[in-house]
Scaffold this motif. Sequence first.
Motif, PDB file in Angstrom:
ATOM      1  N   ALA A 404       0.840  -1.194   0.000  1.00  0.00           N
ATOM      2  CA  ALA A 404       0.000   0.000   0.000  1.00  0.00           C
ATOM      3  C   ALA A 404       0.873   1.241   0.000  1.00  0.00           C
ATOM      4  CB  ALA A 404      -0.900  -0.008   1.240  1.00  0.00           C
ATOM      5  N   VAL A 405       0.400   2.268  -0.694  1.00  0.00           N
ATOM      6  CA  VAL A 405       1.168   3.506  -0.780  1.00  0.00           C
ATOM      7  C   VAL A 405       0.369   4.608  -0.092  1.00  0.00           C
ATOM      8  CG1 VAL A 405       2.568   4.880  -2.383  1.00  0.00           C
ATOM      9  CG2 VAL A 405       1.775   2.625  -3.083  1.00  0.00           C
ATOM     10  N   ASP A 406      -0.265   4.287   1.057  1.00  0.00           N
ATOM     11  CA  ASP A 406      -1.180   5.216   1.692  1.00  0.00           C
ATOM     12  C   ASP A 406      -0.489   6.432   2.289  1.00  0.00           C
ATOM     13  OD1 ASP A 406       0.096   3.862   3.680  1.00  0.00           O
ATOM     14  OD2 ASP A 406      -1.698   3.029   4.621  1.00  0.00           O
ATOM     15  N   ALA A 407       0.812   6.327   2.611  1.00  0.00           N
ATOM     16  CA  ALA A 407       1.505   7.457   3.240  1.00  0.00           C
ATOM     17  C   ALA A 407       1.659   8.632   2.289  1.00  0.00           C
ATOM     18  CB  ALA A 407       2.874   7.008   3.733  1.00  0.00           C
ATOM     19  N   THR A 408       1.547   8.375   1.012  1.00  0.00           N
ATOM     20  CA  THR A 408       1.794   9.450   0.052  1.00  0.00           C
ATOM     21  C   THR A 408       0.573   9.758  -0.793  1.00  0.00           C
ATOM     22  OG1 THR A 408       2.667   7.821  -1.522  1.00  0.00           O
ATOM     23  CG2 THR A 408       4.250   8.941  -0.098  1.00  0.00           C
ATOM     24  N   LYS A 409      -0.596   9.261  -0.411  1.00  0.00           N
ATOM     25  CA  LYS A 409      -1.789   9.473  -1.212  1.00  0.00           C
ATOM     26  C   LYS A 409      -2.208  10.939  -1.203  1.00  0.00           C
ATOM     27  CE  LYS A 409      -4.496   5.285  -1.799  1.00  0.00           C
ATOM     28  NZ  LYS A 409      -5.815   4.668  -1.589  1.00  0.00           N
ATOM     29  N   VAL A 410      -2.735  11.383  -2.325  1.00  0.00           N
ATOM     30  CA  VAL A 410      -3.292  12.721  -2.450  1.00  0.00           C
ATOM     31  C   VAL A 410      -4.749  12.564  -2.858  1.00  0.00           C
ATOM     32  CG1 VAL A 410      -3.225  14.873  -3.756  1.00  0.00           C
ATOM     33  CG2 VAL A 410      -1.089  13.758  -3.085  1.00  0.00           C
ATOM     34  N   ASP A 411      -5.618  13.306  -2.236  1.00  0.00           N
ATOM     35  CA  ASP A 411      -7.038  13.253  -2.587  1.00  0.00           C
ATOM     36  C   ASP A 411      -7.193  13.596  -4.068  1.00  0.00           C
ATOM     37  OD1 ASP A 411      -9.796  13.926  -3.008  1.00  0.00           O
ATOM     38  OD2 ASP A 411     -10.010  14.210  -0.850  1.00  0.00           O
ATOM     39  N   PRO A 412      -7.931  12.784  -4.852  1.00  0.00           N
ATOM     40  CA  PRO A 412      -8.117  13.076  -6.281  1.00  0.00           C
ATOM     41  C   PRO A 412      -8.643  14.481  -6.546  1.00  0.00           C
ATOM     42  CG  PRO A 412      -8.891  10.866  -5.796  1.00  0.00           C
ATOM     43  CD  PRO A 412      -8.556  11.496  -4.482  1.00  0.00           C
ATOM     44  N   GLN A 413      -9.435  15.023  -5.599  1.00  0.00           N
ATOM     45  CA  GLN A 413      -9.964  16.370  -5.782  1.00  0.00           C
ATOM     46  C   GLN A 413      -8.885  17.438  -5.670  1.00  0.00           C
ATOM     47  OE1 GLN A 413     -13.177  17.031  -6.726  1.00  0.00           O
ATOM     48  NE2 GLN A 413     -13.266  14.796  -6.916  1.00  0.00           N
ATOM     49  N   ASP A 414      -7.731  17.066  -5.103  1.00  0.00           N
ATOM     50  CA  ASP A 414      -6.629  18.025  -4.958  1.00  0.00           C
ATOM     51  C   ASP A 414      -5.611  17.917  -6.090  1.00  0.00           C
ATOM     52  OD1 ASP A 414      -7.693  18.997  -2.600  1.00  0.00           O
ATOM     53  OD2 ASP A 414      -6.621  17.518  -1.367  1.00  0.00           O
ATOM     54  N   LEU A 415      -5.821  16.982  -7.001  1.00  0.00           N
ATOM     55  CA  LEU A 415      -4.881  16.818  -8.120  1.00  0.00           C
ATOM     56  C   LEU A 415      -5.108  17.896  -9.168  1.00  0.00           C
ATOM     57  CD1 LEU A 415      -5.230  12.959  -8.655  1.00  0.00           C
ATOM     58  CD2 LEU A 415      -3.250  14.129  -7.684  1.00  0.00           C
ATOM     59  N   SER A 416      -4.051  18.312  -9.818  1.00  0.00           N
ATOM     60  CA  SER A 416      -4.165  19.223 -10.953  1.00  0.00           C
ATOM     61  C   SER A 416      -3.667  18.481 -12.189  1.00  0.00           C
ATOM     62  CB  SER A 416      -3.351  20.492 -10.721  1.00  0.00           C
ATOM     63  OG  SER A 416      -1.999  20.185 -10.440  1.00  0.00           O
ATOM     64  N   VAL A 417      -4.557  18.364 -13.177  1.00  0.00           N
ATOM     65  CA  VAL A 417      -4.274  17.545 -14.361  1.00  0.00           C
ATOM     66  C   VAL A 417      -4.605  18.330 -15.617  1.00  0.00           C
ATOM     67  CG1 VAL A 417      -4.755  15.354 -15.525  1.00  0.00           C
ATOM     68  CG2 VAL A 417      -4.902  15.490 -13.025  1.00  0.00           C
ATOM     69  N   VAL A 418      -3.739  18.226 -16.617  1.00  0.00           N
ATOM     70  CA  VAL A 418      -4.006  18.782 -17.945  1.00  0.00           C
ATOM     71  C   VAL A 418      -3.902  17.643 -18.944  1.00  0.00           C
ATOM     72  CG1 VAL A 418      -3.164  20.305 -19.778  1.00  0.00           C
ATOM     73  CG2 VAL A 418      -3.240  21.116 -17.413  1.00  0.00           C
ATOM     74  N   TYR A 419      -4.866  17.567 -19.852  1.00  0.00           N
ATOM     75  CA  TYR A 419      -4.862  16.528 -20.881  1.00  0.00           C
ATOM     76  C   TYR A 419      -4.928  17.190 -22.251  1.00  0.00           C
ATOM     77  CZ  TYR A 419      -6.010  12.317 -23.516  1.00  0.00           C
ATOM     78  OH  TYR A 419      -5.988  11.282 -24.420  1.00  0.00           O
ATOM     79  N   LEU A 420      -4.074  16.730 -23.183  1.00  0.00           N
ATOM     80  CA  LEU A 420      -4.006  17.283 -24.525  1.00  0.00           C
ATOM     81  C   LEU A 420      -4.497  16.246 -25.526  1.00  0.00           C
ATOM     82  CD1 LEU A 420      -1.304  18.347 -22.836  1.00  0.00           C
ATOM     83  CD2 LEU A 420      -0.876  19.531 -24.986  1.00  0.00           C
ATOM     84  N   GLY A 421      -5.396  16.655 -26.435  1.00  0.00           N
ATOM     85  CA  GLY A 421      -5.898  15.757 -27.455  1.00  0.00           C
ATOM     86  C   GLY A 421      -6.539  16.519 -28.590  1.00  0.00           C
ATOM     87  N   ASP A 422      -6.802  15.811 -29.690  1.00  0.00           N
ATOM     88  CA  ASP A 422      -7.342  16.461 -30.880  1.00  0.00           C
ATOM     89  C   ASP A 422      -8.831  16.213 -31.087  1.00  0.00           C
ATOM     90  OD1 ASP A 422      -6.646  13.654 -31.633  1.00  0.00           O
ATOM     91  OD2 ASP A 422      -7.471  14.273 -33.558  1.00  0.00           O
ATOM     92  N   HIS A 423      -9.382  15.168 -30.460  1.00  0.00           N
ATOM     93  CA  HIS A 423     -10.790  14.840 -30.677  1.00  0.00           C
ATOM     94  C   HIS A 423     -11.640  15.728 -29.784  1.00  0.00           C
ATOM     95  CE1 HIS A 423     -14.499  12.675 -31.225  1.00  0.00           C
ATOM     96  NE2 HIS A 423     -13.929  11.785 -32.020  1.00  0.00           N
ATOM     97  N   LEU A 424     -12.499  16.532 -30.402  1.00  0.00           N
ATOM     98  CA  LEU A 424     -13.199  17.572 -29.655  1.00  0.00           C
ATOM     99  C   LEU A 424     -14.125  17.001 -28.587  1.00  0.00           C
ATOM    100  CD1 LEU A 424     -13.482  20.598 -29.417  1.00  0.00           C
ATOM    101  CD2 LEU A 424     -15.323  20.525 -31.075  1.00  0.00           C
ATOM    102  N   THR A 425     -14.860  15.948 -28.930  1.00  0.00           N
ATOM    103  CA  THR A 425     -15.773  15.376 -27.935  1.00  0.00           C
ATOM    104  C   THR A 425     -15.114  14.253 -27.139  1.00  0.00           C
ATOM    105  OG1 THR A 425     -16.720  13.936 -29.651  1.00  0.00           O
ATOM    106  CG2 THR A 425     -17.850  16.013 -29.189  1.00  0.00           C
ATOM    107  N   GLY A 426     -14.353  13.375 -27.818  1.00  0.00           N
ATOM    108  CA  GLY A 426     -13.752  12.230 -27.153  1.00  0.00           C
ATOM    109  C   GLY A 426     -12.607  12.583 -26.228  1.00  0.00           C
ATOM    110  N   ASP A 427     -11.851  13.638 -26.549  1.00  0.00           N
ATOM    111  CA  ASP A 427     -10.722  14.068 -25.725  1.00  0.00           C
ATOM    112  C   ASP A 427     -11.063  15.308 -24.904  1.00  0.00           C
ATOM    113  OD1 ASP A 427      -8.949  12.074 -26.619  1.00  0.00           O
ATOM    114  OD2 ASP A 427      -8.339  13.255 -28.342  1.00  0.00           O
ATOM    115  N   VAL A 428     -11.357  16.394 -25.602  1.00  0.00           N
ATOM    116  CA  VAL A 428     -11.476  17.695 -24.952  1.00  0.00           C
ATOM    117  C   VAL A 428     -12.698  17.776 -24.045  1.00  0.00           C
ATOM    118  CG1 VAL A 428     -11.754  20.175 -25.345  1.00  0.00           C
ATOM    119  CG2 VAL A 428     -10.198  18.840 -26.790  1.00  0.00           C
TER     120      VAL A 428
END
Length: 584
Positions: A404-428
């Motif tokens: 288990a990696v519980d000592a280093t877990k970060v709440d998913p709501q606190d994550l900052s994520v950027v995703y890059l893609g070309d499909h307007l509905t499927g990606d963006v």
Amino acid sequence: MRLLGITGRFRQIAQHFWRRSLAQTRCMMVEEERLFLHRCNYVGFDVDHTLVRYHVPNLSALIHHATCRYFVEQLNYPEALMTRPASSDFFSKGLLYDKAHGNFIRVASNGSVLAASHGTRQLSQEELLKYNPGGCWAPVCSFPQLCGKLISHGNRDENFFYFATFFDMPGALVLAELIDMEDAKASAQGFGVTEKAKEKCSESTVSDASEAPHLQPIERASSSSPAYGRLLTEMLQSFDYNYQYHQFAADAGYFFPEIKRNVSKYVRKATPAVRQWLETLRSGHGVKLFILTNSAQDFASLMLDYSLGEDWAELFDLVIYRGGKPRFFDSPNPIPFSSLSGEEVTTPLHLGDHVNGGSLHGLLEFMSNHAGLAPTHRRTPVLDVKARAVGAVCCDCGSQAGEAVDATKVDPQDLSVVYLGDHLTGDVLAASRAAKNWHTIAVVEELLIHHSDIETETPCDGDGCELLKADREVAEFLNKSASRWGKFFHWTFCDEDSTEAEVGRRIVESASSDGSTPPLTPIDADVQLYEHLLREHAALAIPHLEALAREDLMEDGLQMFSADAPCHGLHQPLYSRSASASVD
């Protein structure tokens, strides 16, 4: 043993303070409508038309030819279909296909029709009135509702097919050509044509749609036929035949064998600046990078080997193939990942894994487990999860795999994520709705049409000169569709730093003095549906990754879309290092 305990405790304390510092820094990923990629926990990428950039004219010709071959060789359509060139004036993302009437439609975000075509024949202004309020026929009167559902939820109407990528755009042209042939066949049989047309039918044998007598224009565009829906079904079958995963390994179909033999004809090598930018994000700033693609491992690897180099996998902390977007983001229930050899993955993912399938639930678990780990700046091994032995050392934390990696877990709501893609509905659209702290960057090569440097004697140096040459080729190819479908982007006529007053002045000046050209309208009016979706769900747009691979953008941030500043959010590449150094 005592020393080992102290070391472990020290590591926990260090991770605690690193995680708290990281949370404080990541919350500033967006500041004053600027996006700072180096402050993200994770940056993710699609493969096709994002990490891998194609020679669009060559790829379009290949897909057009492969689709035609399917119809001729698998469905016994006339061989004349194979002789037609892949004319790029029909290639435009964001077209809606009306299954009932055989019409292709460029629609504005408010539901009005900007341009339309029945088969390859462009509809007149008189015919367009049939599609607009006061004169439309069912189900076209529901365009405003259709647009609203697509903009807010990504829901598509079953009566329309949405062409969204370079992989399906050539199919739209084939479909239009088949509609011409279907109409010619109906005309030759005397259905719905004038007496004069019937006389012409009796005088000649129709072998090509262009030689056939036509229905009266409005008759053709407003008449429904089951054949138009059947042709769409057959076109989608051709996509399945040519793009199915197993066809690559079998060297079958009409797409994969050709692209495997001539990769350099269809795929562009990324500039060294892109590779350096990825390395700087990961090793210099501790951002974890991942790939999420719908492509299978064998095809994606071949494309990435050529584009980024055979050691491309060392740049990424997780690679997910056959993701099945948008279902990956939208699935209400978790979908298990599988190893590349097909076995279900029953344990949490580790850094360096390569897997198939899955859903957002498992990806967020992976992100939560590993976001709080201090970056080691070491390249991670490339592992199919099946190859990871029980008890193997996990490269990111020094723990045993499976612990288990519980000592280093970060709440998913606190994550900052950027995703890059070309499909307007499927990606963006799908990724932007995945979680409140996800942002998306749309990759839209059509932006190059509006790049002021493309048509001028722009200074360039080094790799920038090759990039400029490639961009001019793509812009020239894609711009041919403007005569049929109109401008791809509504707001590109002002500079990024234009004031609101300057924008207002240019709106007024955009109208012609004789009144034949109306002024440009505000951003919430007659922009096409594609652009509205883009601005609604993406943080910003770029034509390719080279537009981001600049040191000044790393620290200064990326201007995001803004309702008050319609010029913001569209980012173009520079072709000179000196120009990059002087950017404000």
